[in-house]
Design a protein around this motif. Structure first.
Motif, PDB file in Angstrom:
ATOM      1  N   ASN A  78       0.842  -1.192   0.000  1.00 50.21           N
ATOM      2  CA  ASN A  78       0.000   0.000   0.000  1.00 50.21           C
ATOM      3  C   ASN A  78       0.877   1.241   0.000  1.00 50.21           C
ATOM      4  O   ASN A  78       2.070   1.184   0.302  1.00 50.21           O
ATOM      5  CB  ASN A  78      -0.914   0.010   1.230  1.00 50.21           C
ATOM      6  CG  ASN A  78      -1.926  -1.108   1.192  1.00 50.21           C
ATOM      7  OD1 ASN A  78      -2.479  -1.420   0.147  1.00 50.21           O
ATOM      8  ND2 ASN A  78      -2.159  -1.736   2.325  1.00 50.21           N
ATOM      9  N   ASN A  79       0.281   2.376  -0.315  1.00 53.46           N
ATOM     10  CA  ASN A  79       0.991   3.643  -0.232  1.00 53.46           C
ATOM     11  C   ASN A  79       1.283   3.965   1.223  1.00 53.46           C
ATOM     12  O   ASN A  79       0.411   3.849   2.075  1.00 53.46           O
ATOM     13  CB  ASN A  79       0.158   4.775  -0.832  1.00 53.46           C
ATOM     14  CG  ASN A  79       0.038   4.661  -2.328  1.00 53.46           C
ATOM     15  OD1 ASN A  79       0.910   4.127  -2.990  1.00 53.46           O
ATOM     16  ND2 ASN A  79      -1.054   5.172  -2.861  1.00 53.46           N
ATOM     17  N   ILE A  80       2.505   4.372   1.492  1.00 52.65           N
ATOM     18  CA  ILE A  80       2.900   4.805   2.823  1.00 52.65           C
ATOM     19  C   ILE A  80       3.379   6.248   2.703  1.00 52.65           C
ATOM     20  O   ILE A  80       4.305   6.542   1.960  1.00 52.65           O
ATOM     21  CB  ILE A  80       4.046   3.935   3.398  1.00 52.65           C
ATOM     22  CG1 ILE A  80       3.639   2.470   3.444  1.00 52.65           C
ATOM     23  CG2 ILE A  80       4.484   4.442   4.758  1.00 52.65           C
ATOM     24  CD1 ILE A  80       2.470   2.163   4.329  1.00 52.65           C
ATOM     25  N   LEU A  81       2.712   7.131   3.392  1.00 50.88           N
ATOM     26  CA  LEU A  81       3.105   8.541   3.462  1.00 50.88           C
ATOM     27  C   LEU A  81       2.942   8.985   4.907  1.00 50.88           C
ATOM     28  O   LEU A  81       1.831   9.028   5.422  1.00 50.88           O
ATOM     29  CB  LEU A  81       2.200   9.408   2.581  1.00 50.88           C
ATOM     30  CG  LEU A  81       2.536   9.472   1.107  1.00 50.88           C
ATOM     31  CD1 LEU A  81       1.363  10.012   0.314  1.00 50.88           C
ATOM     32  CD2 LEU A  81       3.758  10.330   0.889  1.00 50.88           C
ATOM     33  N   SER A 115       8.159   7.345   3.346  1.00 50.28           N
ATOM     34  CA  SER A 115       7.259   7.087   2.221  1.00 50.28           C
ATOM     35  C   SER A 115       7.865   6.040   1.297  1.00 50.28           C
ATOM     36  O   SER A 115       9.081   5.923   1.204  1.00 50.28           O
ATOM     37  CB  SER A 115       7.045   8.396   1.446  1.00 50.28           C
ATOM     38  OG  SER A 115       6.256   8.168   0.306  1.00 50.28           O
ATOM     39  N   ASN A 116       6.998   5.319   0.603  1.00 48.11           N
ATOM     40  CA  ASN A 116       7.499   4.354  -0.377  1.00 48.11           C
ATOM     41  C   ASN A 116       7.344   4.881  -1.802  1.00 48.11           C
ATOM     42  O   ASN A 116       7.358   4.126  -2.760  1.00 48.11           O
ATOM     43  CB  ASN A 116       6.824   2.988  -0.210  1.00 48.11           C
ATOM     44  CG  ASN A 116       5.325   3.026  -0.404  1.00 48.11           C
ATOM     45  OD1 ASN A 116       4.715   4.079  -0.493  1.00 48.11           O
ATOM     46  ND2 ASN A 116       4.721   1.852  -0.464  1.00 48.11           N
ATOM     47  N   THR A 165       4.077  24.478  -1.799  1.00 50.17           N
ATOM     48  CA  THR A 165       5.111  23.442  -1.700  1.00 50.17           C
ATOM     49  C   THR A 165       6.345  23.985  -0.989  1.00 50.17           C
ATOM     50  O   THR A 165       6.940  24.970  -1.421  1.00 50.17           O
ATOM     51  CB  THR A 165       5.486  22.904  -3.089  1.00 50.17           C
ATOM     52  OG1 THR A 165       4.316  22.353  -3.699  1.00 50.17           O
ATOM     53  CG2 THR A 165       6.558  21.829  -2.993  1.00 50.17           C
ATOM     54  N   LEU A 166       6.721  23.306   0.082  1.00 52.88           N
ATOM     55  CA  LEU A 166       7.915  23.658   0.845  1.00 52.88           C
ATOM     56  C   LEU A 166       9.130  22.901   0.328  1.00 52.88           C
ATOM     57  O   LEU A 166      10.193  23.462   0.113  1.00 52.88           O
ATOM     58  CB  LEU A 166       7.690  23.354   2.330  1.00 52.88           C
ATOM     59  CG  LEU A 166       8.867  23.545   3.270  1.00 52.88           C
ATOM     60  CD1 LEU A 166       9.293  25.015   3.306  1.00 52.88           C
ATOM     61  CD2 LEU A 166       8.519  23.065   4.671  1.00 52.88           C
ATOM     62  N   THR A 167       8.968  21.581   0.106  1.00 53.86           N
ATOM     63  CA  THR A 167      10.069  20.754  -0.376  1.00 53.86           C
ATOM     64  C   THR A 167       9.515  19.456  -0.943  1.00 53.86           C
ATOM     65  O   THR A 167       8.350  19.121  -0.741  1.00 53.86           O
ATOM     66  CB  THR A 167      11.103  20.474   0.741  1.00 53.86           C
ATOM     67  OG1 THR A 167      12.274  19.876   0.177  1.00 53.86           O
ATOM     68  CG2 THR A 167      10.530  19.581   1.821  1.00 53.86           C
ATOM     69  N   THR A 168      10.370  18.737  -1.657  1.00 56.86           N
ATOM     70  CA  THR A 168      10.013  17.447  -2.229  1.00 56.86           C
ATOM     71  C   THR A 168      11.104  16.447  -1.874  1.00 56.86           C
ATOM     72  O   THR A 168      12.197  16.832  -1.469  1.00 56.86           O
ATOM     73  CB  THR A 168       9.880  17.528  -3.767  1.00 56.86           C
ATOM     74  OG1 THR A 168      11.150  17.924  -4.311  1.00 56.86           O
ATOM     75  CG2 THR A 168       8.829  18.538  -4.182  1.00 56.86           C
ATOM     76  N   GLY A 169      10.797  15.170  -2.058  1.00 56.14           N
ATOM     77  CA  GLY A 169      11.795  14.154  -1.760  1.00 56.14           C
ATOM     78  C   GLY A 169      11.463  12.826  -2.406  1.00 56.14           C
ATOM     79  O   GLY A 169      10.429  12.668  -3.052  1.00 56.14           O
ATOM     80  N   ALA A 170      12.360  11.883  -2.220  1.00 54.86           N
ATOM     81  CA  ALA A 170      12.233  10.548  -2.799  1.00 54.86           C
ATOM     82  C   ALA A 170      11.852   9.547  -1.712  1.00 54.86           C
ATOM     83  O   ALA A 170      11.946   9.831  -0.526  1.00 54.86           O
ATOM     84  CB  ALA A 170      13.554  10.136  -3.448  1.00 54.86           C
ATOM     85  N   LYS A 171      11.447   8.379  -2.141  1.00 55.30           N
ATOM     86  CA  LYS A 171      11.042   7.344  -1.185  1.00 55.30           C
ATOM     87  C   LYS A 171      12.181   7.013  -0.233  1.00 55.30           C
ATOM     88  O   LYS A 171      13.359   7.139  -0.579  1.00 55.30           O
ATOM     89  CB  LYS A 171      10.551   6.099  -1.914  1.00 55.30           C
ATOM     90  CG  LYS A 171      11.606   5.385  -2.734  1.00 55.30           C
ATOM     91  CD  LYS A 171      10.999   4.207  -3.470  1.00 55.30           C
ATOM     92  CE  LYS A 171      12.024   3.541  -4.357  1.00 55.30           C
ATOM     93  NZ  LYS A 171      11.466   2.411  -5.067  1.00 55.30           N
ATOM     94  N   THR A 187       1.671  19.380   5.317  1.00 56.19           N
ATOM     95  CA  THR A 187       0.977  18.236   4.749  1.00 56.19           C
ATOM     96  C   THR A 187       1.909  17.511   3.781  1.00 56.19           C
ATOM     97  O   THR A 187       2.576  18.156   2.966  1.00 56.19           O
ATOM     98  CB  THR A 187      -0.293  18.685   3.990  1.00 56.19           C
ATOM     99  OG1 THR A 187      -1.109  19.446   4.878  1.00 56.19           O
ATOM    100  CG2 THR A 187      -1.076  17.498   3.472  1.00 56.19           C
ATOM    101  N   VAL A 188       1.950  16.185   3.872  1.00 57.23           N
ATOM    102  CA  VAL A 188       2.722  15.401   2.914  1.00 57.23           C
ATOM    103  C   VAL A 188       1.745  14.722   1.960  1.00 57.23           C
ATOM    104  O   VAL A 188       0.719  14.203   2.364  1.00 57.23           O
ATOM    105  CB  VAL A 188       3.634  14.358   3.615  1.00 57.23           C
ATOM    106  CG1 VAL A 188       2.840  13.314   4.364  1.00 57.23           C
ATOM    107  CG2 VAL A 188       4.586  13.710   2.616  1.00 57.23           C
ATOM    108  N   THR A 189       2.077  14.794   0.663  1.00 58.27           N
ATOM    109  CA  THR A 189       1.264  14.163  -0.384  1.00 58.27           C
ATOM    110  C   THR A 189       2.183  13.498  -1.393  1.00 58.27           C
ATOM    111  O   THR A 189       3.376  13.818  -1.475  1.00 58.27           O
ATOM    112  CB  THR A 189       0.386  15.189  -1.125  1.00 58.27           C
ATOM    113  OG1 THR A 189       1.224  16.219  -1.664  1.00 58.27           O
ATOM    114  CG2 THR A 189      -0.657  15.814  -0.200  1.00 58.27           C
ATOM    115  N   ALA A 190       1.627  12.607  -2.166  1.00 57.31           N
ATOM    116  CA  ALA A 190       2.362  11.980  -3.268  1.00 57.31           C
ATOM    117  C   ALA A 190       1.992  12.723  -4.555  1.00 57.31           C
ATOM    118  O   ALA A 190       0.812  12.975  -4.780  1.00 57.31           O
ATOM    119  CB  ALA A 190       2.014  10.518  -3.385  1.00 57.31           C
TER     120      ALA A 190
END
Length: 164
Positions: free
Chosen positions: A34-37, A74-75, A123-129, A160-163
């Motif tokens: 499943n999605n993990i965030l 997150s995955n 958007t504050l920042t982004t990242g990878a799994k 807030t974290v989103t994919a």
């Protein structure tokens, strides 16, 4: 004697044939992913208050470097957004009622671009799994409210974290 050796040899061959048969079975294992965030505060650092005591504080504003830490697990790739809970700071006592949320800005530590807060997600920042060990960062708060009346002012800030 030859008959005896021959009988023993035949017996060994038959026994090895019976015991030497291998049976192979295969199973299929299924992983349902499943999605993990997950977003959490890194509570090792919290410097969320500002004190304005001099004229230069009011004119130049103040910055709290590494004021708070956030961590994401997150995955998949992720975005962290930020917004103010209200359009204006809430004041105690006889303070000014219209101190805009935008007088407080936030940025990822190490970045030069600060985001003036509003009630809209930005958007504050982004990242990878990855886990918390890979996705932990600090944020800076910059406050420049100008010459406002003496009081205590508070503002809720939501991350807030989103994919994508």
């Amino acid at each position: 004697m030859n008959k005896t050796l021959f009988s023993i040899a035949i017996g060994c061959l038959l026994a090895s044939n019976v015991f030497g048969q291998n049976t192979v079975k295969t199973q299929t294992v299924t992983l349902s992913i499943n999605n993990i965030l997950e977003l959490d505060f890194d509570n090792t650092t919290q410097n969320l208050g500002f004190t304005f005591a001099t004229a230069s504080d009011f004119e130049d504003g103040k910055t709290n470097l590494s004021a708070a830490g956030l961590k994401v697990r997150s995955n998949k790739a992720w975005n962290v957004s930020v917004k103010a809970n209200t359009a204006n700071f809430v004041t105690s006592g006889t303070g000014d009622l219209n101190v805009a949320a935008s007088t407080l800005s936030v940025r990822k530590n190490g970045s030069t671009a600060a985001i003036p807060l509003s009630t809209t997600d930005q958007t504050l920042t982004t990242g990878a799994k990855g886990g918390f060990g890979l996705n932990t960062f600090q944020i800076d708060y910059i406050a420049k409210p100008g010459y406002i009346s003496p009081a205590v002012y508070t503002l809720g800030v939501t991350f807030t974290v989103t994919a994508p």
